[in-house]
Enzyme design. Structure first.
Site, PDB file in Angstrom:
ATOM      1  N   SER A   1     -88.492  46.040 -28.007  1.00 21.00           N
ATOM      2  CA  SER A   1     -87.752  45.938 -26.745  1.00 21.00           C
ATOM      3  C   SER A   1     -87.912  44.545 -26.129  1.00 21.00           C
ATOM      4  O   SER A   1     -88.857  43.814 -26.438  1.00 21.00           O
ATOM      5  CB  SER A   1     -88.272  46.995 -25.768  1.00 21.00           C
ATOM      6  OG  SER A   1     -89.644  46.759 -25.524  1.00 21.00           O
TER       7      SER A   1
ATOM      8  N   GLU B   1     -79.969  49.062 -22.346  1.00 19.30           N
ATOM      9  CA  GLU B   1     -80.071  49.651 -23.681  1.00 19.30           C
ATOM     10  C   GLU B   1     -80.684  51.058 -23.567  1.00 19.30           C
ATOM     11  O   GLU B   1     -81.787  51.223 -23.041  1.00 19.30           O
ATOM     12  CB  GLU B   1     -80.958  48.777 -24.566  1.00 19.30           C
ATOM     13  CG  GLU B   1     -80.954  49.236 -26.008  1.00 19.30           C
ATOM     14  CD  GLU B   1     -81.783  48.340 -26.919  1.00 19.30           C
ATOM     15  OE1 GLU B   1     -82.888  47.946 -26.519  1.00 19.30           O
ATOM     16  OE2 GLU B   1     -81.318  48.062 -28.040  1.00 19.30           O
TER      17      GLU B   1
ATOM     18  N   LYS C   1     -98.448  45.248 -38.122  1.00 17.07           N
ATOM     19  CA  LYS C   1     -98.860  46.257 -37.138  1.00 17.07           C
ATOM     20  C   LYS C   1     -97.672  47.204 -36.934  1.00 17.07           C
ATOM     21  O   LYS C   1     -96.744  46.905 -36.193  1.00 17.07           O
ATOM     22  CB  LYS C   1     -99.217  45.548 -35.827  1.00 17.07           C
ATOM     23  CG  LYS C   1    -100.226  46.262 -34.955  1.00 17.07           C
ATOM     24  CD  LYS C   1     -99.815  47.640 -34.498  1.00 17.07           C
ATOM     25  CE  LYS C   1     -98.925  47.617 -33.271  1.00 17.07           C
ATOM     26  NZ  LYS C   1     -98.425  48.962 -32.918  1.00 17.07           N
TER      27      LYS C   1
ATOM     28  N   GLY D   1     -91.164  42.204 -26.052  1.00 14.87           N
ATOM     29  CA  GLY D   1     -90.967  40.900 -26.696  1.00 14.87           C
ATOM     30  C   GLY D   1     -91.406  39.757 -25.784  1.00 14.87           C
ATOM     31  O   GLY D   1     -92.048  38.801 -26.227  1.00 14.87           O
TER      32      GLY D   1
ATOM     33  N   GLU E   1     -86.853  39.783 -32.448  1.00 17.40           N
ATOM     34  CA  GLU E   1     -85.601  40.504 -32.686  1.00 17.40           C
ATOM     35  C   GLU E   1     -85.608  41.656 -31.688  1.00 17.40           C
ATOM     36  O   GLU E   1     -86.381  42.594 -31.830  1.00 17.40           O
ATOM     37  CB  GLU E   1     -85.555  40.978 -34.142  1.00 17.40           C
ATOM     38  CG  GLU E   1     -84.163  41.218 -34.643  1.00 17.40           C
ATOM     39  CD  GLU E   1     -83.738  42.651 -34.432  1.00 17.40           C
ATOM     40  OE1 GLU E   1     -83.152  42.928 -33.352  1.00 17.40           O
ATOM     41  OE2 GLU E   1     -83.987  43.471 -35.313  1.00 17.40           O
TER      42      GLU E   1
ATOM     43  N   CYS F   1     -81.142  48.859 -32.764  1.00 19.46           N
ATOM     44  CA  CYS F   1     -80.884  47.727 -31.861  1.00 19.46           C
ATOM     45  C   CYS F   1     -79.436  47.264 -31.979  1.00 19.46           C
ATOM     46  O   CYS F   1     -78.855  46.792 -31.009  1.00 19.46           O
ATOM     47  CB  CYS F   1     -81.857  46.593 -32.127  1.00 19.46           C
ATOM     48  SG  CYS F   1     -81.908  46.104 -33.836  1.00 19.46           S
TER      49      CYS F   1
HETATM   50  P1  ADP Z   1     -90.619  50.932 -27.494  1.00 15.03           P
HETATM   51  O1  ADP Z   1     -90.765  50.564 -26.053  1.00 15.03           O
HETATM   52  O2  ADP Z   1     -89.224  51.257 -27.844  1.00 15.03           O
HETATM   53  O3  ADP Z   1     -91.610  51.942 -28.003  1.00 15.03           O
HETATM   54  P2  ADP Z   1     -91.842  48.422 -28.106  1.00 15.03           P
HETATM   55  O4  ADP Z   1     -90.996  47.229 -28.081  1.00 15.03           O
HETATM   56  O5  ADP Z   1     -92.762  48.616 -26.951  1.00 15.03           O
HETATM   57  O6  ADP Z   1     -90.900  49.644 -28.326  1.00 15.03           O
HETATM   58  O7  ADP Z   1     -92.714  48.486 -29.431  1.00 15.03           O
HETATM   59  C1  ADP Z   1     -92.447  47.763 -30.591  1.00 15.03           C
HETATM   60  C2  ADP Z   1     -93.764  47.371 -31.229  1.00 15.03           C
HETATM   61  O8  ADP Z   1     -94.476  46.571 -30.298  1.00 15.03           O
HETATM   62  C3  ADP Z   1     -94.701  48.530 -31.569  1.00 15.03           C
HETATM   63  O9  ADP Z   1     -95.400  48.224 -32.776  1.00 15.03           O
HETATM   64  C4  ADP Z   1     -95.676  48.535 -30.410  1.00 15.03           C
HETATM   65  O10 ADP Z   1     -96.936  49.087 -30.724  1.00 15.03           O
HETATM   66  C5  ADP Z   1     -95.800  47.053 -30.136  1.00 15.03           C
HETATM   67  N1  ADP Z   1     -96.260  46.724 -28.779  1.00 15.03           N
HETATM   68  C6  ADP Z   1     -96.094  47.434 -27.636  1.00 15.03           C
HETATM   69  N2  ADP Z   1     -96.665  46.805 -26.592  1.00 15.03           N
HETATM   70  C7  ADP Z   1     -97.232  45.666 -27.069  1.00 15.03           C
HETATM   71  C8  ADP Z   1     -97.959  44.587 -26.487  1.00 15.03           C
HETATM   72  N3  ADP Z   1     -98.255  44.552 -25.187  1.00 15.03           N
HETATM   73  N4  ADP Z   1     -98.346  43.572 -27.290  1.00 15.03           N
HETATM   74  C9  ADP Z   1     -98.039  43.576 -28.614  1.00 15.03           C
HETATM   75  N5  ADP Z   1     -97.369  44.580 -29.218  1.00 15.03           N
HETATM   76  C10 ADP Z   1     -96.956  45.604 -28.467  1.00 15.03           C
END
Ligand code: ADP
Length: 479
Positions: free
Chosen positions: A229, A381, A175, A233, A250, A285
Site C-alpha cells: 500500500s 483504492e 519478507k 510504502g 510498487e 494493484c
Molecule cells: P496491507 O495494508 O494491504 O496489508 P501492506 O502494504 O501494509 O499491505 O503490506 C505489504 C507488506 O509490507 C507486508 O509484507 C507487510 O508485512 C509489510 N509491512 C507492513 N508494515 C510495514 C512497515 N512498517 N515496515 C516494513 N514493512 C511493512
C-alpha cells in the site's frame, strides 16, 4: 492443522525458529480455520539473515554469471515440477481460485527462467570520451537486497522480486506478508535443494512493523524492493532513507478502464469483469476499479455487465470459482467499509453489496453506478471486488477523468479506433496501458507506477536496472 505444520525461518540454508521462539498462526480464508504456525521473525532474525547474506554475497557476486543462471533455471524447473503441491498451498493460504493460483506458480517459475537467461548478459557500454581516453561502464550488483512482499500474489511476487536480484549477483532477504508466508518459504527451500549456496536466498516471515521495518531500516541492506500500500510504502521509503538505501516501490492503483462505443463490447465486457472481479477477487494493484463508459452506450453496457457479474460463481478457491474469498478478516472489513461508503455516496449498488452467508471472507462482486469521480469510492483504492462506474461524453473528458486520481499504475481503453488508442496511451498518466484487453504482459514487460503508484520498475529488463549500480571507469591511454 497438525504438529508438522510449523514453518521455520529460512536463514543460511536452514529452517530455524525465530530468536524469540515466537510463532504466529496463518489461516485459511475460505474456512477461517488455522492452517499452519509460522516462526515470527523480528529484528534479531533480520540481523542474522542479513549477516548470512553479507557473507554469501562475496562468493555469489563472483560466481560466473552463467552458473548463477543455471541455478536459477534449476529453481524454475523445481518450482514447475512441484506445481500441484505449491498451488494447493497457495489456495489454502491466500484463498484464490485454483486456476489463478496455478498461474501464479507458473509465473514464479517463469521469472526464474527469464532472469536465468539474463544473468550472463548484464554488461555496460564503452563511451567515446575523447581521443586519448578509454571509458567504460560496469553494472555491479547492489549487495544484500530486501524484498518486502504483499499477500495478494505471494508466490508470484517472490519470483518477480528475487529472480532479477539474484541473477544480477545480489543476495536476497525476502519478507513475505504475515497473511501468506508459506509459499515463499517453500520457494526458499527449493532453492536450497537445487544447490543455491547458503545465505543467497533467505526468507523471514513476520509482521510488517517488526520484520519488515527491521529489514527496511537495516544499515547493511543495500537495496529494498517493496510492493504494497501507499501508506506502508511511504514508511518503508522513510526508513530506508536514513541509510540512503535505494528503494523501489510498487504501490496501489485506481486504474481507469475506458470503454468507447466503437469497441467490441462483448470483449470489453469480458475484460472488464476479469479486470475487477475475475482476478483474485479484485485484490490486485492493477485492477480496473474505475469503469469509464461513454454516455452513448452507458445503459446497455452497464445492464449487461450487471447481469454477467451476478452470474459469477463465488466459493472456496479449491472449487475453482470465478471469485474466491478475500484474504483476511481485516481485508473483509475494509472492503465492507467501502461498500457502506459507496451506499452513502451514491445509493445501493446495482449488483452485489452483500456477503454470502457462509464461513470465510466472501464478498459478492459489487457495482456502483452513476459514481462521481470525486467520490471516495472513485478516488481510494478498495482492493476488493467493487467497481465504480463513471460516465463520460468525449475523449477529452475521458482523459481528464482517467488522470484525476493520485494514482497512475495502469490504464485500459477499449476502442477499434487506432488513433484514439494511441492518443489515450500518450496522454494517460500510467506506467502500463492496455488496449482492448486487461492484464496482458508477462514477466517480460516493465511494470510500475506513475504518481503515487510507485518508483522504479519491476519485470522485464528494466528490473535489472533496479538491482544494479553503474560504475564508470575512465583511463587515459595517451600520455
Ligand atoms: P496491507 O495494508 O494491504 O496489508 P501492506 O502494504 O501494509 O499491505 O503490506 C505489504 C507488506 O509490507 C507486508 O509484507 C507487510 O508485512 C509489510 N509491512 C507492513 N508494515 C510495514 C512497515 N512498517 N515496515 C516494513 N514493512 C511493512
Amino acid at each position: 492443522m497438525s504438529e508438522t505444520d510449523v514453518y521455520g525461518l529460512l536463514i543460511d540454508g536452514e529452517s530455524v525458529p525465530a530468536a524469540s521462539g515466537k510463532t504466529f498462526t496463518t489461516y485459511d480464508p475460505a474456512t477461517e480455520e488455522p492452517l499452519a504456525e509460522v516462526a515470527r521473525g523480528a529484528e534479531a532474525d533480520i540481523d542474522r539473515a542479513v549477516e548470512s547474506g553479507r557473507e554469501a554475497f562475496e562468493k555469489w557476486r563472483t560466481t560466473p554469471p552463467e552458473e548463477r543462471g543455471r541455478l536459477l533455471t534449476r529453481l524454475a524447473t523445481a518450482i514447475q515440477n512441484d506445481i500441484d503441491r505449491l498451488t494447493e498451498l497457495e489456495v489454502r493460504d491466500n484463498g484464490k481460485p485454483l486456476s489463478q493460483a496455478r498461474a501464479d506458480v507458473e509465473g514464479c517459475a517463469r521469472y526464474f527462467e527469464y532472469y536465468a537467461g539474463i544473468a550472463d548478459k548484464i554488461h555496460g557500454d564503452t563511451i567515446p570520451l575523447t581521443h586519448g581516453y578509454t571509458d567504460y561502464t560496469i553494472h555491479e550488483p547492489l549487495g544484500v537486497t530486501g524484498q518486502i512482499i504483499p499477500w495478494n500474489f505471494p508466490i508470484n511476487l517472490v519470483g518477480r522480486t528475487t529472480a532479477p536480484a539474484l541473477a544480477a549477483g545480489n543476495v536476497a532477504v525476502a519478507k513475505p506478508a504475515e497473511e501468506t508466508s508459506l509459499s515463499a518459504l517453500e520457494v526458499g527451500k527449493l532453492a536450497v535443494d537445487v544447490g543455491f549456496p547458503s545465505g543467497v536466498l533467505n526468507v523471514i516471515p513476520g509482521f510488517g512493523a517488526e520484520a519488515g521495518a527491521a529489514l527496511a531500516s537495516h544499515p547493511d541492506v543495500n537495496g529494498i524492493s517493496f510492493t504494497g500500500s501507499v501508506a506502508t510504502g511511504r514508511q518503508v521509503a522513510k526508513l530506508a532513507a536514513d541509510n540512503v538505501t535505494p528503494t523501489h516501490l510498487e504501490l496501489g492503483g485506481k486504474s481507469p478502464n475506458v470503454v468507447f462505443p466503437d469497441a467490441d463490447l462483448d470483449v470489453a465486457l469480458d475484460e472488464t469483469i476479469k479486470a475487477i472481479f475475475g482476478t483474485n477477487a479484485g485484490q490486485v494493484c492493477s485492477a480496473g476499479s474505475r469503469l469509464l463508459v461513454h454516455k452513448e452506450i452507458h445503459d446497455v453496457f452497464v445492464d449487461e455487465l450487471a447481469k454477467r457479474t451476478a452470474d459469477l460463481s463465488i466459493g472456496p478457491g479449491s472449487d475453482d470459482p470465478n471469485v474466491g474469498p478475500l484474504v483476511s478478516a481485516d481485508q473483509y472489513e475494509k472492503v465492507q467499509k467501502y461498500v457502506n461508503i459507496g451506499r452513502s455516496e451514491v445509493g445501493d449498488p446495482i449488483v452485489g453489496g452483500d456477503a454470502p452467508h457462509r464461513n470465510g471472507y466472501f464478498i459478492r462482486p459489487t457495482i456502483f453506478d452513476n459514481v462521481d469521480n470525486g467520490m471516495r469510492i472513485a478516488q481510494e483504492e478498495i482492493f476488493g471486488p467493487v467497481l465504480s462506474v463513471i460516465e463520460f461524453e468525449n475523449d477529452d473528458e475521458a482523459i481528464e477523468l482517467a488522470n484525476d486520481v493520485d494514482y497512475g499504475l495502469v490504464a485500459g481503453i477499449f476502442t477499434t479506433d487506432v488513433g484514439r488508442a494511441h492518443r489515450f496511451a500518450r496522454d494517460v498518466d500510467a506506467g502500463q496501458v492496455y488496449v482492448n484487453e486487461w492484464f496482458a504482459g508477462g514477466v517480460e514487460t516493465p511494470f510500475g507506477g506513475y504518481k503515487q503508484s510507485g518508483i522504479g520498475r519491476e519485470k522485464g529488463l528494466e528490473a535489472i536496472e533496479s538491482y544494479t549500480q553503474v560504475k564508470n571507469v575512465c583511463l587515459k591511454i595517451d600520455q
